[in-house]
Design a protein around this motif. Structure first.
Motif, PDB file in Angstrom:
ATOM      1  N   LEU A  60       2.006  -3.266  -7.783  1.00 33.32           N
ATOM      2  CA  LEU A  60       3.037  -2.468  -7.236  1.00 33.32           C
ATOM      3  C   LEU A  60       3.831  -3.608  -5.915  1.00 33.32           C
ATOM      4  N   ASP A  61       4.975  -3.124  -5.779  1.00 35.03           N
ATOM      5  CA  ASP A  61       5.908  -3.796  -4.688  1.00 35.03           C
ATOM      6  C   ASP A  61       5.635  -2.985  -3.364  1.00 35.03           C
ATOM      7  N   ALA A  62       4.660  -3.519  -2.563  1.00 37.58           N
ATOM      8  CA  ALA A  62       4.321  -2.938  -1.253  1.00 37.58           C
ATOM      9  C   ALA A  62       5.744  -2.661  -0.534  1.00 37.58           C
ATOM     10  N   ALA A  64       8.759  -2.130  -1.239  1.00 35.37           N
ATOM     11  CA  ALA A  64       9.713  -1.318  -1.895  1.00 35.37           C
ATOM     12  C   ALA A  64       9.154   0.312  -1.655  1.00 35.37           C
ATOM     13  N   LEU A  65       7.856   0.201  -1.361  1.00 34.00           N
ATOM     14  CA  LEU A  65       7.100   1.453  -1.237  1.00 34.00           C
ATOM     15  C   LEU A  65       6.975   1.913   0.204  1.00 34.00           C
ATOM     16  N   GLY A  66       7.713   1.317   1.173  1.00 37.28           N
ATOM     17  CA  GLY A  66       7.616   1.156   2.638  1.00 37.28           C
ATOM     18  C   GLY A  66       6.317   0.722   3.058  1.00 37.28           C
ATOM     19  N   ASP A  68       5.343  -2.413   4.750  1.00 28.72           N
ATOM     20  CA  ASP A  68       6.203  -3.735   5.062  1.00 28.72           C
ATOM     21  C   ASP A  68       5.316  -4.629   5.948  1.00 28.72           C
ATOM     22  N   SER A 117       2.368   0.380   6.807  1.00 28.87           N
ATOM     23  CA  SER A 117       3.584   0.893   6.767  1.00 28.87           C
ATOM     24  C   SER A 117       4.770  -0.062   7.847  1.00 28.87           C
TER      25      SER A 117
END
Length: 158
Positions: A60-62, A64-66, A68, A117
């Motif tokens: 998963l693209d971290a 892109a999922l908030g 950061d 996050s």
């Protein structure tokens, strides 16, 4: 270093291809490694059953999922007896922010890969959870700037 498994060239090709794309069909995999589908499937099953292939997952693209903030924590314990090491290792399993944890040698005892996050969430974890954990002596953190390499865990010879 002796190889712990009896793998031939086709097995290595299968592992290389699946590490690059674990979702390809068996037909596609068999085509890429140069054998027909039925023996390819048998080989994959054997690699899974032997534990060489531990599983499959989505990457998963971290951001892109908030999520950061990616950081690493080097943790030193006061005492390194086996029971204390096992206790800390078990505790890492309960921390959702810790995505990967390694027991290491050298100046630290554990290396934790953390994803949060934001910086505040990471700081809260470090201050309220990690440093207040029994037997934790030192915590050194490193915030990442950007990922510069993202390969599978096993390197293959060309």
């Amino acid at each position: 270093m002796p190889l712990k498994a009896d793998l031939d060239a086709i097995d290595w090709k299968i592992l290389r291809e699946l590490q690059g794309d674990g979702r390809m069909t068996n037909v596609e995999l068999s085509s890429r490694v140069g054998i027909s589908a039925p023996p390819c499937l048998r080989r994959v099953k054997r690699l899974e059953e032997s534990g060489i292939i531990r599983g499959y997952r989505a990457l998963l693209d971290a951001p892109a999922l908030g999520l950061d903030v990616v950081a690493f924590c080097l943790v030193g314990l006061h005492h390194q007896a086996d029971a204390e090491l096992r206790t800390f290792a078990e505790r890492t399993r309960g921390w959702p922010i810790v995505r990967d944890a390694w027991m290491v040698s050298g100046e630290s005892d554990f290396l934790l890969h953390c994803v949060a996050s934001d910086l505040g969430a990471f700081q809260t974890f470090v201050i309220e959870e990690l440093t207040s954990t029994p037997n934790v002596d030192t915590v050194r953190t490193a915030l990442t700037i950007r990922r510069v390499k993202d390969e599978g865990l096993v390197a293959f010879k060309a």
